[in-house]
Each structure stands twice: as structure tokens, then as C-alpha cells.
Design a protein around this motif. Structure first.
Motif, PDB file in Angstrom:
ATOM      1  N   VAL A 168      -8.460   4.851  -5.923  1.00 33.65           N
ATOM      2  CA  VAL A 168      -9.050   3.538  -6.150  1.00 33.65           C
ATOM      3  C   VAL A 168      -9.808   3.531  -7.471  1.00 33.65           C
ATOM      4  O   VAL A 168     -10.609   4.421  -7.738  1.00 33.65           O
ATOM      5  CB  VAL A 168     -10.006   3.150  -4.999  1.00 33.65           C
ATOM      6  N   PRO A 180     -10.551  -1.458  -0.822  1.00 32.46           N
ATOM      7  CA  PRO A 180     -10.615  -0.033  -1.190  1.00 32.46           C
ATOM      8  C   PRO A 180     -10.588   0.908   0.017  1.00 32.46           C
ATOM      9  O   PRO A 180      -9.969   1.970  -0.040  1.00 32.46           O
ATOM     10  CB  PRO A 180     -11.941   0.084  -1.956  1.00 32.46           C
ATOM     11  N   GLY A 230     -11.405  10.048  -1.032  1.00 35.48           N
ATOM     12  CA  GLY A 230     -11.151   8.832  -0.266  1.00 35.48           C
ATOM     13  C   GLY A 230     -10.851   9.117   1.187  1.00 35.48           C
ATOM     14  O   GLY A 230     -11.333   8.418   2.091  1.00 35.48           O
ATOM     15  N   TYR A 253      -9.521  -2.761  -8.101  1.00 36.50           N
ATOM     16  CA  TYR A 253     -10.301  -3.788  -7.419  1.00 36.50           C
ATOM     17  C   TYR A 253     -11.553  -4.035  -8.250  1.00 36.50           C
ATOM     18  O   TYR A 253     -12.402  -3.148  -8.363  1.00 36.50           O
ATOM     19  CB  TYR A 253     -10.639  -3.284  -6.011  1.00 36.50           C
ATOM     20  N   SER A 282     -12.341   0.923  -9.319  1.00 35.75           N
ATOM     21  CA  SER A 282     -13.080  -0.241  -8.849  1.00 35.75           C
ATOM     22  C   SER A 282     -14.411  -0.400  -9.559  1.00 35.75           C
ATOM     23  O   SER A 282     -14.967   0.548 -10.111  1.00 35.75           O
ATOM     24  CB  SER A 282     -13.335  -0.091  -7.346  1.00 35.75           C
ATOM     25  N   LEU A 313      -5.021   1.527  -6.350  1.00 36.51           N
ATOM     26  CA  LEU A 313      -5.562   0.195  -6.098  1.00 36.51           C
ATOM     27  C   LEU A 313      -6.609  -0.063  -7.170  1.00 36.51           C
ATOM     28  O   LEU A 313      -7.497   0.761  -7.376  1.00 36.51           O
ATOM     29  CB  LEU A 313      -6.224   0.098  -4.723  1.00 36.51           C
ATOM     30  N   LEU A 319     -17.073   2.426  -1.340  1.00 35.47           N
ATOM     31  CA  LEU A 319     -16.523   3.599  -2.019  1.00 35.47           C
ATOM     32  C   LEU A 319     -17.289   4.873  -1.700  1.00 35.47           C
ATOM     33  O   LEU A 319     -16.692   5.946  -1.601  1.00 35.47           O
ATOM     34  CB  LEU A 319     -16.512   3.377  -3.534  1.00 35.47           C
ATOM     35  N   ALA A 363      -7.035   1.166   1.138  1.00 40.41           N
ATOM     36  CA  ALA A 363      -6.262   1.995   0.210  1.00 40.41           C
ATOM     37  C   ALA A 363      -6.604   3.476   0.383  1.00 40.41           C
ATOM     38  O   ALA A 363      -5.698   4.322   0.458  1.00 40.41           O
ATOM     39  CB  ALA A 363      -6.517   1.547  -1.221  1.00 40.41           C
ATOM     40  N   GLY A 373     -14.339   6.604  -5.240  1.00 36.30           N
ATOM     41  CA  GLY A 373     -13.435   5.914  -6.147  1.00 36.30           C
ATOM     42  C   GLY A 373     -13.792   6.197  -7.591  1.00 36.30           C
ATOM     43  O   GLY A 373     -14.850   6.753  -7.892  1.00 36.30           O
ATOM     44  N   TYR A 407       0.834  -1.199   0.000  1.00 32.85           N
ATOM     45  CA  TYR A 407       0.000   0.000   0.000  1.00 32.85           C
ATOM     46  C   TYR A 407       0.874   1.258   0.000  1.00 32.85           C
ATOM     47  O   TYR A 407       0.593   2.232  -0.689  1.00 32.85           O
ATOM     48  CB  TYR A 407      -0.936   0.029   1.211  1.00 32.85           C
TER      49      TYR A 407
END
Length: 156
Positions: free
Chosen positions: A88, A78, A132, A67, A90, A65, A96, A81, A100, A59
Motif C-alpha cells: 500500500v 488499505p 501489512g 490511496y 498511501s 494499492l 496503516l 489490500a 504502508g 485486488y
């Protein structure tokens, strides 16, 4: 497999040779147990299961990231991260909360474009990091425990 393919498409668009480190047990995510499928795409590193210290180090060095679960109840990776100020990319997940970069996990081109944007667009990266950080501010075990207690007390 779609993420590995998307990474293969995105990699030539990166300004550096960033690897895709796939973390999880052997055979996880459609990658063959010996990593053969992942090895077909340059830069993909099937790391297998990792301990907490190794995960923390990954990380710490991550650019983003990615995902892409097709079914997921919440999405702890997530959250981990985002807590570390990592953008992120995703599939849609409750964890999220809009923080994200959401992509269609079935669309390899959309995943590739998301990877490039989150890795290289400084404005998008800053927005994702800020969102985030804000999203995860109250996502703590203490907050979760208090919410559970409040729920149980409301049904007494």
C-alpha cells in the motif's frame, strides 16, 4: 487528480505497462464524470463503482494499492489490500499502523516515487507485504466487536 498525475510521471519508470485502475463513483477523486481527465494520462482506467466480486478480482491482480485521501477516518481499502498481501502507498492513515509506504498526498513527485518503489523494489515490496499481513492479523470484525463490548462494559 494528483494520483493520476503521479501515475503519469511514474509509468515510464515501470518495467511493464501496468494500468492505474481508479475505482469509485463517477466524479470521484477529481476525475471528470466522463473520465476525460483520467483519459488524458495513458494507462488510467476509470472503472467507476464495482461490485464485490469485481473488487476482489481487482485486488487479486493488483501490483499495489494507491490511496491518497486528504481526509479519512480510518481507511478500509488499505486494510483490504494488506489482507490480500498487496503493498500500500498511501497518505497517513490510522489503518496503516506503519505497514504502508506513507507519502505526502499533496506532493505529486513523492507519490510517483512511492508508486515506483512499491511496484518495482522487491525488498520494499516484501517488507510492505510482511508488515501489512502482520498489521491486519487482528483487524477483524470479531476483534472490533470484542473491543466495543469491552469499552461499553468498562463504562457501566
Amino acid at each position: 487528480a494528483r494520483l493520476v498525475e503521479a501515475y503519469g510521471r511514474a509509468r515510464p519508470r515501470f518495467p511493464a505497462t501496468w494500468p492505474l485502475v481508479v475505482v469509485g463513483p463517477s466524479g470521484w477523486g477529481g476525475i471528470a464524470p466522463d473520465g476525460a481527465d483520467a483519459g488524458a494520462v495513458a494507462g488510467v482506467i476509470p472503472a467507476g463503482p464495482v461490485d464485490d466480486a469485481t473488487l476482489a478480482a481487482l485486488y487479486e491482480r493488483a501490483r499495489l494499492l494507491a490511496y491518497m485521501p486528504l481526509t479519512e477516518g480510518f481507511g478500509f481499502p488499505p486494510v483490504e489490500a494488506m489482507r490480500q498481501c498487496i503493498p500500500v502507498v498511501s497518505s497517513p492513515l490510522p489503518s496503516l499502523g506503519g505497514a504502508g509506504l506513507i507519502v505526502d498526498p499533496m506532493d505529486v513527485g513523492e507519490i510517483a516515487d512511492g508508486l515506483v518503489r512499491a511496484a518495482t523494489d522487491d525488498d520494499a515490496r516484501a517488507e510492505l507485504i510482511t508488515a501489512g499481513t502482520e498489521r491486519t492479523r487482528d483487524l477483524t470484525w470479531t476483534t472490533s466487536a470484542r473491543a466495543h463490548v469491552a469499552l461499553w462494559e468498562s463504562v457501566r
